[in-house]
Design a protein around this motif. Structure first.
Motif, PDB file in Angstrom:
ATOM      1  N   LEU A 252      36.379  38.695   6.775  1.00 42.00           N
ATOM      2  CA  LEU A 252      36.020  38.174   8.096  1.00 42.00           C
ATOM      3  C   LEU A 252      37.160  37.378   8.721  1.00 42.00           C
ATOM      4  N   GLY A 253      37.845  36.586   7.891  1.00 43.18           N
ATOM      5  CA  GLY A 253      38.884  35.718   8.429  1.00 43.18           C
ATOM      6  C   GLY A 253      40.178  36.438   8.742  1.00 43.18           C
ATOM      7  N   GLU A 254      40.665  37.269   7.807  1.00 40.84           N
ATOM      8  CA  GLU A 254      41.976  37.898   7.978  1.00 40.84           C
ATOM      9  C   GLU A 254      41.905  39.277   8.629  1.00 40.84           C
ATOM     10  N   ILE A 255      40.922  40.097   8.217  1.00 40.19           N
ATOM     11  CA  ILE A 255      40.860  41.467   8.742  1.00 40.19           C
ATOM     12  C   ILE A 255      40.151  41.522  10.091  1.00 40.19           C
ATOM     13  N   LEU A 256      39.000  40.836  10.203  1.00 39.12           N
ATOM     14  CA  LEU A 256      38.280  40.847  11.484  1.00 39.12           C
ATOM     15  C   LEU A 256      38.692  39.703  12.408  1.00 39.12           C
ATOM     16  N   GLY A 257      39.395  38.704  11.873  1.00 43.67           N
ATOM     17  CA  GLY A 257      39.912  37.619  12.703  1.00 43.67           C
ATOM     18  C   GLY A 257      38.880  36.624  13.180  1.00 43.67           C
ATOM     19  N   LEU A 258      37.806  36.417  12.413  1.00 41.31           N
ATOM     20  CA  LEU A 258      36.773  35.455  12.798  1.00 41.31           C
ATOM     21  C   LEU A 258      37.064  34.088  12.182  1.00 41.31           C
ATOM     22  N   PRO A 259      36.862  32.983  12.920  1.00 42.16           N
ATOM     23  CA  PRO A 259      37.027  31.645  12.342  1.00 42.16           C
ATOM     24  C   PRO A 259      35.864  31.327  11.397  1.00 42.16           C
TER      25      PRO A 259
END
Length: 403
Positions: A245-252
Motif C-alpha cells: 500500500l505504501g510503496e507500490i500503491l503510494g498510500l500514506p
C-alpha cells in the motif's frame, strides 16, 4: 449440545454473536492495528524490515502452538476460565509490547500476545456448537463472521491515527485497554456453555491420541485447508500492506484503512448472505458458490495486474469481492469440521486454529517477505493459495454428508 442450552442465553442471538465476535476478532485486530506503525517502530528500535516481519511470525507461531491446548483446556475446565485467563495474559503482553526497548523484547511480547489471543477464537466456535443445532449454528456463525468484520475494518485506521498523532507505543497501550474491557465484558455476560457431564479430563496422552485420531480422519485436514488456505489469499496483502500500500500503491499510513474497510465489508456481506442461505441452499452448493467467487476475483486480479498494473481504484474492490466469497465458505466448512469430533469440539476447534495459524505464520514469515515488493508476485501467489483451498474442497466434498 448443553442440556439446558435454551436457558443459558435468553437475549437475542445477534447479541451473543456480537459478544463471541469480540473474542474471535481479538487476534486479527491486534495484527491490523499495529501494521501502520511498522516503519516508525523499525526506526525507533533500530530494527531491519526482516526483524520487524518476525514480530508477525512470532505472534502467529505463538498463536498456533497454544491453540493446540486452548480447546482441550476448555473441554476440561470449561469455556469461561480459558477465555478469562487468555484475556488477562493478552492485556499484560500488550503492555509489555508498549514498554519494549528493543526488537528482542518486542518479538517475545508479540509471541505471548499470540499465545493468549487464540483462546477467544477457539472457544467462541465451541460455544456456538454447544448451544445451537446445525441450521441455527450456521446462522449464528454467520452473524459472528458479520460482526467479526467490524473490528479489523477500524483497526488500521485507529493504529494509523495513534501512530501519526501520538506514538507507536500508543498502539499497544490501546490494545491493552481493549483486552481489559473485553475481560470485563466476558466476566459479566459470557455463559458457561459446557455442561459438567460433558467435560473431559485433561490428559496430555489422551489429548495427543485425540489429535492423532483427528489427523487420521480423512475429512478433517482437507476441511481445515479449504477454510484456512484461501484466507491467506487476502491475508497476504494485509501482511504486505506497509510495502504494497505504501510503496507500490503510494498510500500514506492513515489511508491503509481503505483496504481493510473494503475487505471487511466483503466479509460482512458474505457472512450476511451465508446466514440468509442457511437451510435454503445445500451446503456443498453454497461452498461451490464461494470458491467460484474467490477464484474468479483472483484471476481478475492477476489479469488487471498484468494488463494495467496495480492501482488502488480496482484492486481494493476486487479483494473485497474475494473476501465475500471466502465468507460464504467459512461458516459452513467450520461447522462441518467441528462435527468431525462431536464430543470434543473444543479440541477440533483447537486443531483447526493451529493448522490455520501455522499456514498464516508460513505466509507471514516466508512468502510475504519474498513477494511483497512485486505486485505481480503477490497476484500469482494469492491465486495459488486460493487454488490450493479449492483443490482441498474438491477432494473432500464427496466424503461429507451435506443436507
Amino acid at each position: 449440545m448443553h442440556p439446558q442450552a435454551l436457558t443459558l442465553w435468553r437475549g437475542p442471538r445477534w447479541a451473543l454473536a456480537a459478544l463471541l465476535a469480540c473474542l474471535a476478532s481479538l487476534g486479527p485486530f491486534s495484527i491490523d492495528t499495529y501494521l501502520p506503525a511498522f516503519t516508525g517502530m523499525a526506526q525507533a528500535l533500530g530494527a531491519t524490515p526482516m526483524q520487524m516481519q518476525q514480530t508477525l511470525s512470532a505472534y502467529l507461531l505463538g498463536f498456533a502452538v497454544m491453540n493446540l491446548f486452548h480447546g482441550a483446556l476448555s473441554d476440561s475446565a470449561g469455556r469461561r476460565p480459558v477465555v478469562m485467563v487468555g484475556l488477562a495474559v493478552f492485556t499484560l503482553a500488550s503492555a509489555g509490547c508498549a514498554l519494549s526497548t528493543d526488537i528482542t523484547m518486542l518479538v517475545a511480547c508479540r509471541a505471548l500476545q499470540g499465545m493468549s489471543s487464540g483462546a477467544g477464537m477457539v472457544v467462541s466456535r465451541a460455544v456456538i456448537r454447544d448451544l445451537f443445532p446445525q441450521e441455527a449454528a450456521q446462522r449464528v456463525m454467520s452473524q459472528v463472521t458479520l460482526f467479526f468484520g467490524i473490528a479489523p475494518a477500524i483497526a488500521p485506521w485507529i493504529g494509523g491515527l495513534l501512530f501519526v498523532h501520538i506514538s507507536w507505543q500508543a498502539v499497544f497501550w490501546f490494545l491493552a485497554g481493549v483486552g481489559a474491557v473485553l475481560w470485563a465484558l466476558m466476566w459479566r455476560h459470557l455463559p458457561e456453555s459446557l455442561h459438567a457431564s460433558q467435560r473431559q479430563p485433561f490428559d496430555v496422552h489422551h489429548l495427543m491420541q485425540g489429535y492423532r485420531e483427528l489427523l487420521a480422519n480423512r475429512c478433517f485436514i482437507p476441511l481445515a485447508l479449504a477454510s484456512g488456505v484461501p484466507f491467506n489469499g487476502m491475508f497476504l496483502y494485509v501482511l504486505s500492506a506497509p510495502v504494497f500500500l505504501g510503496e507500490i500503491l503510494g498510500l500514506p499510513p492513515q489511508h491503509f484503512f481503505w483496504l481493510f474497510l473494503m475487505n471487511i465489508g466483503g466479509i460482512m456481506g458474505g457472512a450476511w448472505l451465508s446466514g440468509r442461505l442457511a437451510g435454503r441452499v445445500a451446503q456443498a452448493r453454497q461452498i461451490r458458490y464461494g470458491f467460484s467467487v474467490m477464484l474468479g476475483m483472483m484471476l481478475l486480479n492477476l489479469a488487471l495486474t498484468l494488463g494495467v498494473g496495480a492501482q488502488a481504484v480496482w484492486f481494493i474492490p476486487v479483494i473485497s469481492l474475494f473476501s465475500l466469497g471466502w465468507a460464504l465458505v467459512v461458516p459452513v466448512v467450520t461447522l462441518m469440521l467441528l462435527d468431525q469430533a462431536p464430543t470434543r469440539r473444543g479440541m477440533a476447534s483447537s486443531l483447526q486454529a493451529c493448522i490455520g495459524s501455522v499456514t498464516n505464520a508460513m505466509v507471514a514469515g516466508v512468502l510475504a517477505p519474498l513477494v511483497m515488493h512485486s505486485a505481480m508476485a503477490l497476484a500469482f501467489t494469492a491465486l495459488g493459495l486460493s487454488l490450493l483451498g479449492g483443490i482441498a474442497w474438491f477432494w473432500v466434498r464427496g466424503k461429507i454428508a451435506s443436507p
